[in-house]
Design a protein around this motif. Structure first.
Motif, PDB file in Angstrom:
ATOM      1  N   UNK A 193       9.917  -3.704  18.542  1.00 55.58           N
ATOM      2  CA  UNK A 193      10.099  -5.564  18.491  1.00 55.58           C
ATOM      3  C   UNK A 193      10.202  -5.729  17.275  1.00 55.58           C
ATOM      4  N   UNK A 225       8.912  -6.503  28.268  1.00 52.10           N
ATOM      5  CA  UNK A 225       8.081  -6.235  28.355  1.00 52.10           C
ATOM      6  C   UNK A 225       8.108  -8.235  27.578  1.00 52.10           C
ATOM      7  N   UNK A 226       6.436  -9.026  27.926  1.00 53.24           N
ATOM      8  CA  UNK A 226       7.028 -10.337  27.802  1.00 53.24           C
ATOM      9  C   UNK A 226       6.155 -10.415  26.883  1.00 53.24           C
ATOM     10  N   UNK A 227       6.107 -11.678  25.882  1.00 50.62           N
ATOM     11  CA  UNK A 227       5.272 -12.344  25.490  1.00 50.62           C
ATOM     12  C   UNK A 227       4.752 -14.009  26.242  1.00 50.62           C
ATOM     13  N   UNK A 228       3.562 -14.648  25.745  1.00 51.19           N
ATOM     14  CA  UNK A 228       3.563 -15.242  26.503  1.00 51.19           C
ATOM     15  C   UNK A 228       4.661 -16.304  26.755  1.00 51.19           C
ATOM     16  N   UNK A 272      15.477  -8.879  21.933  1.00 49.64           N
ATOM     17  CA  UNK A 272      14.114  -8.159  22.061  1.00 49.64           C
ATOM     18  C   UNK A 272      14.049  -7.350  20.822  1.00 49.64           C
ATOM     19  N   UNK A 291       7.036 -14.927  29.552  1.00 51.75           N
ATOM     20  CA  UNK A 291       5.689 -15.202  30.814  1.00 51.75           C
ATOM     21  C   UNK A 291       5.152 -16.211  31.305  1.00 51.75           C
ATOM     22  N   UNK A 292       5.541 -17.390  31.101  1.00 49.79           N
ATOM     23  CA  UNK A 292       4.639 -18.445  30.914  1.00 49.79           C
ATOM     24  C   UNK A 292       6.150 -19.172  31.966  1.00 49.79           C
ATOM     25  N   UNK A 305       6.739  -5.402  33.590  1.00 52.93           N
ATOM     26  CA  UNK A 305       5.227  -5.607  33.362  1.00 52.93           C
ATOM     27  C   UNK A 305       4.690  -6.615  33.776  1.00 52.93           C
ATOM     28  N   UNK A 306       3.877  -6.477  34.469  1.00 49.51           N
ATOM     29  CA  UNK A 306       2.767  -7.207  35.812  1.00 49.51           C
ATOM     30  C   UNK A 306       2.909  -8.495  35.076  1.00 49.51           C
ATOM     31  N   UNK A 307       2.634  -9.048  34.450  1.00 50.46           N
ATOM     32  CA  UNK A 307       3.268 -10.325  34.658  1.00 50.46           C
ATOM     33  C   UNK A 307       4.464 -10.644  35.317  1.00 50.46           C
TER      34      UNK A 307
END
Lengths: 420, 310
Positions: free
Chosen positions: B174, B69-72, B219, B75-76, B97-99
């Motif tokens: 988390x 599950x990615x954080x911002x 994680x 994800x970036x 994760x859809x990202x």
């Protein structure tokens, strides 16, 4: 920006920003719904007979939903339904019919995590908004962007997001963001816990959670215990979330819907918590420059609190002080004693429906929407025929007592728990 | 096309990867903890490149784990990571994760996508939903029973992957829960390491036979099952159902253990495929595993033959 190949309809147009953030409250049954709305919720979320994660709650029938929607409409409030399970194959049958019935009952939105439910709702019940449940554990703006492109007008973020994360998401994506601001929390990522399945063969992602995270465990390394006899045991149990002290920050970061947890909680809990946040939000918007946190709001919240409180992940990652290692004291310090059903200004007598034992000489508090609050001792008390009473013993019995100040129907009378 | 199910393994190192290729694994999931969840070991990009070089001549596939599950922040950085992985030549991205889908579409088109959200992948309609959005494979939740597995394999347009052996995650937070607990104690320094090699487990008062491994990494905190799924006896049921990929989870197991397990399943699968009609289970395949199994951990059927309520 990539294009998404998809067959479902997309959300059209830009949504109007809400003038104020929405205060969204839980309602475990019709009576709780009425109290939540009366005490100031802009929207409530409820569970139906199927597809929700609280299989132990006394969930709504479609008839009760219709009555709830009608009641809420009188206050300009909306009703959402949690359809937040992760469905198994056998749950697929009957889903279309269920979602159409929700739409027909006047429900404004469903809260869903599983794409089977999201997609089916978009196809068969287009008047239902679909809000992405926190069960999807959405933490980043690209994922939020994905769900926006899938046609969802609102995402309920993971409870692991901080103020910083929310600001980042709001900066990149124009979509309604809903965040939990008060109540009990899964200590796991939502949806990523199957302790109940392993311990009790109950499926947590279909409503069977038995709260094993709040049990106590022995921690070992190899065969060596990691605790001394007198020390507390290991647990995953978290303190409850309470963001009343950070209301301006929540508003300013752009959270569109403030969500209170607790479909299993009492009328007294829901009404008290909603009442406080309603007053605080309204006070902020009346004069943001001079907004000040009132001590009485914190006191009120503590009167309903079941557990010690914290700020979750909003400010920082939770540490030792954010978990409950000591034995839990279940009960809130105050409880509901009765509901005002009528008041006679000529005699100063209120008619109260009994919800808990109370007696002459007992100290009680009256609480109502918009800041109604006073304490008094129960002095004169009669039954509905006027016969004198020493104690109100019978559930739902109509009791008359003299009140120090005028009260209104649906005001609550509460008493302090314990002796003295 | 002939039915050719895949025997999928994990690896904690390049050495383990080589040994498990020799033992009969067809594919591997590897990656690094910044992007992948609960990996058997840590593979940097250079190591993933090396793994691809080792695997390819054997016709063995390498899947990159991007199932966090990615954080911002993570994800970036995905766009760069997925395009580098594509250059390195991995055969698929495993994601939950859809990202990752967004990044793969724009920066690594053409790489196969395996949807793996662990406990939340529970029905065939959702499988097909992710299929229409680009996923080629649906990794089933371990909490499904055999009937649900068979029905999903039949009704899904995607490849279906099922875990047949090893431990499963039962709780992911988390939070740093072991660290928090130690901080709460009177001697917080008594346990310097909390990683998965430390041998930490929790036990519940009414379940004294069950040891649930627990560990922490970047994680968060992970609690694992007290038993190991072992479906070698009943592998033919999954093969009859046309399951595309059978996974052996090698996290927190020795190389010797994983090698033995891979070899047993390889033999069972090959035996079945050579003549499904005449297939008979050979007890030796199971005995080889039993001999090396940790006596504190039961070999179980997971949820394959259980009914759950809710």
């Amino acid at each position: 920006m990539t294009t998404i190949e998809k067959t479902t309809p997309r959300y059209q147009g830009k949504r109007h920003r809400l003038a104020k953030p929405e205060l969204l409250a839980p309602a475990g049954n019709l009576e709780k719904l009425k109290f939540a709305v009366h005490y100031g919720a802009d929207a409530v979320y409820i569970g139906g007979q199927k597809y929700g994660l609280r299989s132990n709650a006394d969930n709504f029938s479609f008839e009760e939903m219709k009555e709830g929607v009608e009641f809420a409409k009188r206050y300009g409030a909306k009703v959402f339904v949690a359809t937040n399970i992760y469905a198994h194959n056998e749950d697929v049958e009957g889903l279309e019919e269920y979602l159409r019935a929700l739409e027909h009952a006047g429900i404004s939105a469903i809260i869903a995590a599983d794409p089977v439910i999201i997609e089916t709702a978009q196809r068969v019940a287009p008047k239902l908004e679909v809000h992405l449940s926190t069960q999807q554990s959405t933490l980043n703006w690209q994922a939020v962007q994905f769900w926006k492109e899938e046609g969802l007008p609102r995402v309920v973020l993971a409870r692991e997001t901080s103020f910083k994360d929310i600001a980042e998401i709001k900066k990149h994506v124009d979509i309604e963001i809903e965040a939990f601001i008060h109540g009990a929390m899964c200590s796991s990522f939502s949806g990523r816990c199957v302790l109940s399945n392993h311990f009790t063969d109950r499926d947590s992602n279909r409503g069977g959670c038995c709260q094993s995270c709040r049990w106590k465990y022995d921690l070992f390394v190899d065969d060596m215990p990691m605790y001394d006899e007198e020390e507390d045991k290991f647990t995953m149990g978290s303190k409850d979330l309470c963001m009343i002290e950070y209301l301006p920050e929540l508003i300013e970061v752009g959270v569109d819907s403030f969500k209170i947890e607790g479909r299993m909680k009492s009328i007294h809990y829901v009404a008290t918590v909603v009442n406080v946040y309603r007053q605080a939000i309204d006070a902020y918007f009346e004069d943001p420059e001079h907004f000040e946190l009132k001590q009485e709001w914190i006191e009120e919240i503590n009167k309903a609190a079941n557990r010690p409180l914290n700020t979750g992940f909003f400010l920082d990652e939770p540490g030792a002080e954010d978990h409950i290692y000591e034995p839990e004291e279940k009960a809130a310090p105050y409880d509901f004693a009765g509901i005002v059903v009528d008041y006679d200004p000529k005699t100063s007598f209120a008619t109260i429906q009994q919800r808990n034992h109370f007696k002459v000489g007992q100290e009680v508090e009256f609480v109502g929407p918009e800041g109604t609050f006073f304490k008094q001792t129960v002095t004169e008390m009669t039954d509905i025929e006027g016969a004198g009473l020493e104690a109100a013993r019978h559930p739902l019995q109509q009791i008359r007592i003299r009140t120090l100040k005028p009260v209104k129907p649906m005001d609550m009378m509460r008493k302090k728990l314990g002796r003295k | 096309m002939a039915y050719k199910p895949e025997l999928l393994a994990t690896a904690a190192s390049l050495e383990e990867l080589r040994r498990l290729i020799a033992a009969g694994a067809d594919a591997f999931v590897i990656g690094e903890a910044r992007y992948g969840t609960r990996l058997a070991g840590e593979f940097t990009l250079e190591m993933i490149a090396e793994a691809v070089k080792i695997a390819r001549p054997h016709g063995v596939r390498v899947y990159a784990a991007l199932n966090n599950l990615m954080d911002n922040e993570a994800a970036e950085s995905l766009n760069t990571y997925v395009s580098t992985l594509a250059d390195v030549g991995v055969d698929a991205f495993v994601f939950g994760d859809p990202a990752v889908l967004m990044a793969a579409r724009s920066h690594a088109p053409g790489i196969a996508l395996h949807w793996n959200a662990e406990m939340t992948s529970t029905n065939y309609v959702t499988a097909n939903y992710w299929g229409r959005r680009g996923a080629t494979r649906y990794v089933l939740a371990r909490e499904l029973n055999m009937e649900q597995v068979i029905d999903t394999a039949a009704a899904s347009d995607l490849e279906v992957q099922v875990q047949v052996h090893g431990m499963t995650n039962i709780y992911h937070s988390k939070r740093s829960l072991v660290g928090s607990y130690l901080d709460h104690q009177t001697e917080p320094e008594r346990l310097p390491q909390k990683d998965k090699d430390r041998g930490l487990y929790v036990m519940e008062a009414e379940r004294q036979d069950e040891r649930y491994p627990i560990y922490e990494d970047i994680n968060g905190t992970h609690i694992m099952s007290s038993d190991d799924i072992c479906m070698v006896e009943n592998i033919h049921e999954l093969l009859e159902a046309g399951v595309s990929s059978l996974k052996i989870e090698g996290i927190m197991k020795s190389m010797d253990y994983n090698e033995t397990v891979v070899r047993s399943y390889r033999q069972a699968i090959d035996s079945y495929l050579s003549d499904p009609e005449a297939y008979a289970f050979n007890e030796e395949w199971l005995e080889a595993i039993q001999q090396i199994q940790d006596p504190n951990r039961e070999l179980s059927y997971g949820f394959f033959y259980k009914e759950q309520v809710y």
